[in-house]
Design a protein around this motif. Structure first.
Motif, PDB file in Angstrom:
ATOM      1  N   ARG A 261       1.895 -34.875  24.485  1.00  0.00           N
ATOM      2  CA  ARG A 261       2.464 -33.701  25.176  1.00  0.00           C
ATOM      3  C   ARG A 261       3.158 -34.084  26.482  1.00  0.00           C
ATOM      4  NH1 ARG A 261       0.760 -30.157  29.175  1.00  0.00           N
ATOM      5  NH2 ARG A 261      -1.213 -31.260  29.384  1.00  0.00           N
ATOM      6  N   GLN A 262       2.482 -34.887  27.306  1.00  0.00           N
ATOM      7  CA  GLN A 262       3.069 -35.234  28.610  1.00  0.00           C
ATOM      8  C   GLN A 262       4.340 -36.068  28.440  1.00  0.00           C
ATOM      9  OE1 GLN A 262       2.550 -33.936  31.260  1.00  0.00           O
ATOM     10  NE2 GLN A 262       0.399 -33.537  31.727  1.00  0.00           N
ATOM     11  N   ILE A 331       2.260 -25.131  29.447  1.00  0.00           N
ATOM     12  CA  ILE A 331       1.115 -24.219  29.434  1.00  0.00           C
ATOM     13  C   ILE A 331      -0.037 -24.768  28.585  1.00  0.00           C
ATOM     14  CG2 ILE A 331       1.394 -22.640  27.474  1.00  0.00           C
ATOM     15  CD1 ILE A 331       1.217 -21.472  31.093  1.00  0.00           C
ATOM     16  N   LEU A 332       0.279 -25.649  27.635  1.00  0.00           N
ATOM     17  CA  LEU A 332      -0.776 -26.225  26.789  1.00  0.00           C
ATOM     18  C   LEU A 332      -1.630 -27.209  27.586  1.00  0.00           C
ATOM     19  CD1 LEU A 332       1.235 -26.914  23.507  1.00  0.00           C
ATOM     20  CD2 LEU A 332      -0.604 -25.253  23.785  1.00  0.00           C
ATOM     21  N   ASN A 333      -2.877 -27.395  27.145  1.00  0.00           N
ATOM     22  CA  ASN A 333      -3.773 -28.367  27.788  1.00  0.00           C
ATOM     23  C   ASN A 333      -4.016 -29.600  26.929  1.00  0.00           C
ATOM     24  OD1 ASN A 333      -4.219 -26.890  30.126  1.00  0.00           O
ATOM     25  ND2 ASN A 333      -5.826 -25.656  29.163  1.00  0.00           N
ATOM     26  N   SER A 334      -3.792 -29.485  25.618  1.00  0.00           N
ATOM     27  CA  SER A 334      -4.086 -30.599  24.708  1.00  0.00           C
ATOM     28  C   SER A 334      -3.238 -31.820  25.052  1.00  0.00           C
ATOM     29  CB  SER A 334      -3.774 -30.193  23.267  1.00  0.00           C
ATOM     30  OG  SER A 334      -4.513 -29.065  22.895  1.00  0.00           O
ATOM     31  N   ASP A 335      -3.793 -33.005  24.796  1.00  0.00           N
ATOM     32  CA  ASP A 335      -3.022 -34.241  24.996  1.00  0.00           C
ATOM     33  C   ASP A 335      -1.964 -34.399  23.906  1.00  0.00           C
ATOM     34  OD1 ASP A 335      -4.542 -34.847  27.190  1.00  0.00           O
ATOM     35  OD2 ASP A 335      -6.014 -36.008  26.041  1.00  0.00           O
ATOM     36  N   ASN A 345      17.580 -24.303  10.431  1.00  0.00           N
ATOM     37  CA  ASN A 345      17.829 -22.881  10.703  1.00  0.00           C
ATOM     38  C   ASN A 345      16.543 -22.082  10.856  1.00  0.00           C
ATOM     39  OD1 ASN A 345      20.650 -23.206  10.459  1.00  0.00           O
ATOM     40  ND2 ASN A 345      20.428 -23.228   8.227  1.00  0.00           N
ATOM     41  N   SER A 346      15.393 -22.741  10.765  1.00  0.00           N
ATOM     42  CA  SER A 346      14.118 -22.020  10.805  1.00  0.00           C
ATOM     43  C   SER A 346      13.395 -22.293  12.115  1.00  0.00           C
ATOM     44  CB  SER A 346      13.221 -22.452   9.637  1.00  0.00           C
ATOM     45  OG  SER A 346      13.891 -22.211   8.426  1.00  0.00           O
ATOM     46  N   SER A 347      12.617 -21.297  12.548  1.00  0.00           N
ATOM     47  CA  SER A 347      11.882 -21.420  13.810  1.00  0.00           C
ATOM     48  C   SER A 347      10.836 -22.522  13.724  1.00  0.00           C
ATOM     49  CB  SER A 347      11.183 -20.099  14.135  1.00  0.00           C
ATOM     50  OG  SER A 347      12.138 -19.082  14.305  1.00  0.00           O
ATOM     51  N   ALA A 348      10.535 -23.094  14.893  1.00  0.00           N
ATOM     52  CA  ALA A 348       9.482 -24.108  14.986  1.00  0.00           C
ATOM     53  C   ALA A 348       8.181 -23.428  15.400  1.00  0.00           C
ATOM     54  CB  ALA A 348       9.865 -25.155  16.016  1.00  0.00           C
ATOM     55  N   LEU A 349       7.084 -23.894  14.830  1.00  0.00           N
ATOM     56  CA  LEU A 349       5.752 -23.436  15.216  1.00  0.00           C
ATOM     57  C   LEU A 349       5.111 -24.560  16.040  1.00  0.00           C
ATOM     58  CD1 LEU A 349       3.485 -21.297  14.846  1.00  0.00           C
ATOM     59  CD2 LEU A 349       2.732 -22.595  12.855  1.00  0.00           C
ATOM     60  N   ILE A 350       4.691 -24.238  17.282  1.00  0.00           N
ATOM     61  CA  ILE A 350       4.150 -25.261  18.178  1.00  0.00           C
ATOM     62  C   ILE A 350       2.717 -24.904  18.537  1.00  0.00           C
ATOM     63  CG2 ILE A 350       4.533 -26.527  20.332  1.00  0.00           C
ATOM     64  CD1 ILE A 350       7.408 -25.485  20.342  1.00  0.00           C
ATOM     65  N   GLN A 351       1.830 -25.904  18.494  1.00  0.00           N
ATOM     66  CA  GLN A 351       0.429 -25.697  18.847  1.00  0.00           C
ATOM     67  C   GLN A 351      -0.099 -26.924  19.576  1.00  0.00           C
ATOM     68  OE1 GLN A 351      -0.879 -24.694  14.719  1.00  0.00           O
ATOM     69  NE2 GLN A 351      -2.439 -23.501  15.798  1.00  0.00           N
ATOM     70  N   GLY A 352      -1.081 -26.684  20.449  1.00  0.00           N
ATOM     71  CA  GLY A 352      -1.843 -27.807  20.996  1.00  0.00           C
ATOM     72  C   GLY A 352      -2.828 -28.270  19.934  1.00  0.00           C
ATOM     73  N   ASP A 354      -5.849 -29.397  20.064  1.00  0.00           N
ATOM     74  CA  ASP A 354      -7.227 -28.860  20.172  1.00  0.00           C
ATOM     75  C   ASP A 354      -7.220 -27.412  20.653  1.00  0.00           C
ATOM     76  OD1 ASP A 354      -7.067 -31.610  20.525  1.00  0.00           O
ATOM     77  OD2 ASP A 354      -7.631 -31.523  22.607  1.00  0.00           O
ATOM     78  N   GLU A 355      -6.099 -26.703  20.509  1.00  0.00           N
ATOM     79  CA  GLU A 355      -6.039 -25.299  20.960  1.00  0.00           C
ATOM     80  C   GLU A 355      -5.570 -24.406  19.811  1.00  0.00           C
ATOM     81  OE1 GLU A 355      -4.396 -24.911  25.227  1.00  0.00           O
ATOM     82  OE2 GLU A 355      -3.779 -26.903  24.600  1.00  0.00           O
ATOM     83  N   PRO A 356      -6.415 -24.259  18.783  1.00  0.00           N
ATOM     84  CA  PRO A 356      -5.968 -23.486  17.617  1.00  0.00           C
ATOM     85  C   PRO A 356      -5.748 -22.008  17.926  1.00  0.00           C
ATOM     86  CG  PRO A 356      -8.320 -23.991  17.467  1.00  0.00           C
ATOM     87  CD  PRO A 356      -7.794 -24.743  18.643  1.00  0.00           C
ATOM     88  N   GLU A 357      -6.316 -21.529  19.065  1.00  0.00           N
ATOM     89  CA  GLU A 357      -6.225 -20.085  19.345  1.00  0.00           C
ATOM     90  C   GLU A 357      -4.827 -19.666  19.806  1.00  0.00           C
ATOM     91  OE1 GLU A 357      -6.991 -21.908  23.326  1.00  0.00           O
ATOM     92  OE2 GLU A 357      -7.719 -22.280  21.306  1.00  0.00           O
ATOM     93  N   ALA A 358      -4.024 -20.608  20.296  1.00  0.00           N
ATOM     94  CA  ALA A 358      -2.697 -20.262  20.821  1.00  0.00           C
ATOM     95  C   ALA A 358      -1.598 -20.773  19.887  1.00  0.00           C
ATOM     96  CB  ALA A 358      -2.514 -20.856  22.218  1.00  0.00           C
ATOM     97  N   LEU A 359      -0.627 -19.887  19.591  1.00  0.00           N
ATOM     98  CA  LEU A 359       0.505 -20.228  18.718  1.00  0.00           C
ATOM     99  C   LEU A 359       1.803 -19.922  19.450  1.00  0.00           C
ATOM    100  CD1 LEU A 359      -0.326 -18.527  15.282  1.00  0.00           C
ATOM    101  CD2 LEU A 359      -0.289 -20.967  15.714  1.00  0.00           C
ATOM    102  N   TYR A 360       2.799 -20.788  19.279  1.00  0.00           N
ATOM    103  CA  TYR A 360       4.105 -20.570  19.913  1.00  0.00           C
ATOM    104  C   TYR A 360       5.203 -20.740  18.870  1.00  0.00           C
ATOM    105  CZ  TYR A 360       1.197 -21.092  23.973  1.00  0.00           C
ATOM    106  OH  TYR A 360       0.197 -20.916  24.888  1.00  0.00           O
ATOM    107  N   VAL A 361       6.120 -19.775  18.844  1.00  0.00           N
ATOM    108  CA  VAL A 361       7.247 -19.831  17.913  1.00  0.00           C
ATOM    109  C   VAL A 361       8.524 -19.886  18.747  1.00  0.00           C
ATOM    110  CG1 VAL A 361       8.461 -18.638  16.043  1.00  0.00           C
ATOM    111  CG2 VAL A 361       5.965 -18.454  16.228  1.00  0.00           C
ATOM    112  N   VAL A 362       9.390 -20.861  18.450  1.00  0.00           N
ATOM    113  CA  VAL A 362      10.674 -20.978  19.162  1.00  0.00           C
ATOM    114  C   VAL A 362      11.792 -20.986  18.135  1.00  0.00           C
ATOM    115  CG1 VAL A 362      12.062 -22.350  20.762  1.00  0.00           C
ATOM    116  CG2 VAL A 362       9.576 -22.298  21.027  1.00  0.00           C
ATOM    117  N   MET A 363      12.746 -20.068  18.328  1.00  0.00           N
ATOM    118  CA  MET A 363      13.882 -20.011  17.405  1.00  0.00           C
ATOM    119  C   MET A 363      14.843 -21.158  17.675  1.00  0.00           C
ATOM    120  SD  MET A 363      14.775 -15.971  17.250  1.00  0.00           S
ATOM    121  CE  MET A 363      16.234 -16.193  16.245  1.00  0.00           C
ATOM    122  N   PRO A 364      15.499 -21.681  16.626  1.00  0.00           N
ATOM    123  CA  PRO A 364      16.450 -22.776  16.838  1.00  0.00           C
ATOM    124  C   PRO A 364      17.776 -22.260  17.412  1.00  0.00           C
ATOM    125  CG  PRO A 364      16.426 -22.169  14.526  1.00  0.00           C
ATOM    126  CD  PRO A 364      15.406 -21.290  15.213  1.00  0.00           C
TER     127      PRO A 364
END
Length: 367
Positions: A261-262, A331-335, A345-352, A354-364
């Motif tokens: 992540r860093q 905002i994520l804490n996971s390494d 053409n499809s959105s990306a799904l981003i997760q930490g 070790d942080e399964p509770e938080a989900l992030y979707v970013v459109m291309p």
């Protein structure tokens, strides 16, 4: 009305309550905060008709009871300018609030307390209690994705959803979406969906401490109230229908990228320097084990960097607004961070990782 209070006791509640007060107001009384002294308690109230915050302070000696409104900013600036260990005497004299501390004397104009509006209540429909740290984390993990001054007014806030013993926060501005979830104790089968306006969310986040003390949320037909320590926060709700966030979350991504992540955050920050200042686009080119990040701008300047990643999905090129990626990585804490992708053409799904509770979707972005 007369009371004596230490600067230390007054300054924190005053700053929080004055934060709700808008600088430019239609009604003069909305630039003021309401002071009510009764027995050995002083309460301070600020509002902008959408959000209201009441703070309470214990006084060392009983006050002469009374209520009045005084200019929020001026009272705060006066208190800030006094010495840390100062004692402040407030006394209402006719139409003026006299403030004395040491050798300093101030007299502030006032408006009568009966002119001060309060956010009208609606019948309570639902209550829940959870640790302040959990609610604060939900807001921190998703708040950055709230829209600002979007014509789709229901996006200028955060969806809070109670369902199946979970409290979920969701925010989106139409280009990206963030959601996080926390377990709460509720009655079986209870469901609730509300949209809290952006300002309400930001003010509530300022109130919440990171500790284990609990916060009680009371939800009405058109308001939400939170009791946090010595403060009572009330916000009107946004009357609108929030988009179905479940439909936005991509489920069919077949390419998975794992990266540090860093390291990715630093790479994106460097490449962003030469991206288009308006559109902030970067192109990601993926091949097995390698991510290449590129950006250029109208001055025909270019930046490019490759980084080793865990990826075995074949060749893929996709563009993103780099600010949206950086917001998530910050905002994520996971390494380790996981990107799940399908095609350009499809959105990306981003997760930490070790942080399964938080989900992030970013459109291309088209590059």
């Amino acid at each position: 009305m007369r009371l004596v209070i230490s600067r230390e006791a007054l300054i924190k509640p005053l700053q929080l309550v004055a934060g709700v007060v808008e600088r430019r107001q239609t009604l003069p009384v909305l630039s003021n905060i309401l002071l009510v002294a009764e027995g050995d308690q002083l309460s301070l109230t600020g509002t902008d008709l959408e959000v209201e915050l009441i703070g309470r302070v214990q006084l060392e000696e009983p006050a002469d009871a009374g209520s009045v409104t005084v200019p929020a900013r001026k009272l705060m600036d006066i208190c800030k300018s006094l010495a840390d260990d100062a004692r402040i005497e407030l006394e209402l004299s006719g139409q003026k609030m006299m403030i004395k501390s040491g050798r300093s004397r101030f007299s502030l104009s006032t408006l009568p307390a009966h002119e001060f509006p309060n956010v009208e209540d609606s019948p309570e429909t639902f209550e829940l209690e959870l640790p302040q740290s959990s609610l604060r984390r939900l807001i921190e993990q998703t708040g950055f994705s709230m829209a600002q001054q979007d014509v789709r007014y229901y996006l200028n806030g955060m969806l809070l959803e109670v369902k199946d013993g979970e409290l979920r926060s969701v925010a989106t501005d139409g280009h990206r979406l963030a959601t996080s979830v926390s377990a709460v104790q509720t009655d079986a089968g209870s469901q609730q969906q509300i949209i809290v306006p952006r300002k309400g969310i930001l003010e509530l986040a300022r109130l919440l401490q990171g500790g284990d003390e609990s916060v009680k949320l009371v939800i009405g037909a058109n308001h939400i109230r939170a009791n946090v320590g010595d403060f009572t926060f009330t916000s009107k709700l946004v009357d609108g229908k929030f988009p179905d966030y479940q439909r936005v979350i991509p489920r069919n991504g077949d390419k998975e990228l794992l990266g540090d992540r860093q390291e990715l955050r630093q790479v994106f920050s460097r490449i962003a320097i030469l991206s288009n200042e308006k559109y902030r686009g970067v192109r990601l080119t993926l091949n097995d084990g390698v991510l290449q990040v590129m950006a250029n701008n109208p001055e025909q300047e270019e930046a490019e960097e490759t980084v080793s990643v865990d990826y075995q999905g074949g060749h893929l090129e996709i563009g993103f607004n780099v600010n949206y990626l950086l917001d998530v990585l910050s905002i994520l804490n996971s390494d380790v961070v996981r990107f799940t992708l399908l095609d350009s053409n499809s959105s990306a799904l981003i997760q930490g990782y070790d942080e399964p509770e938080a989900l992030y979707v970013v459109m291309p972005m088209r590059m």
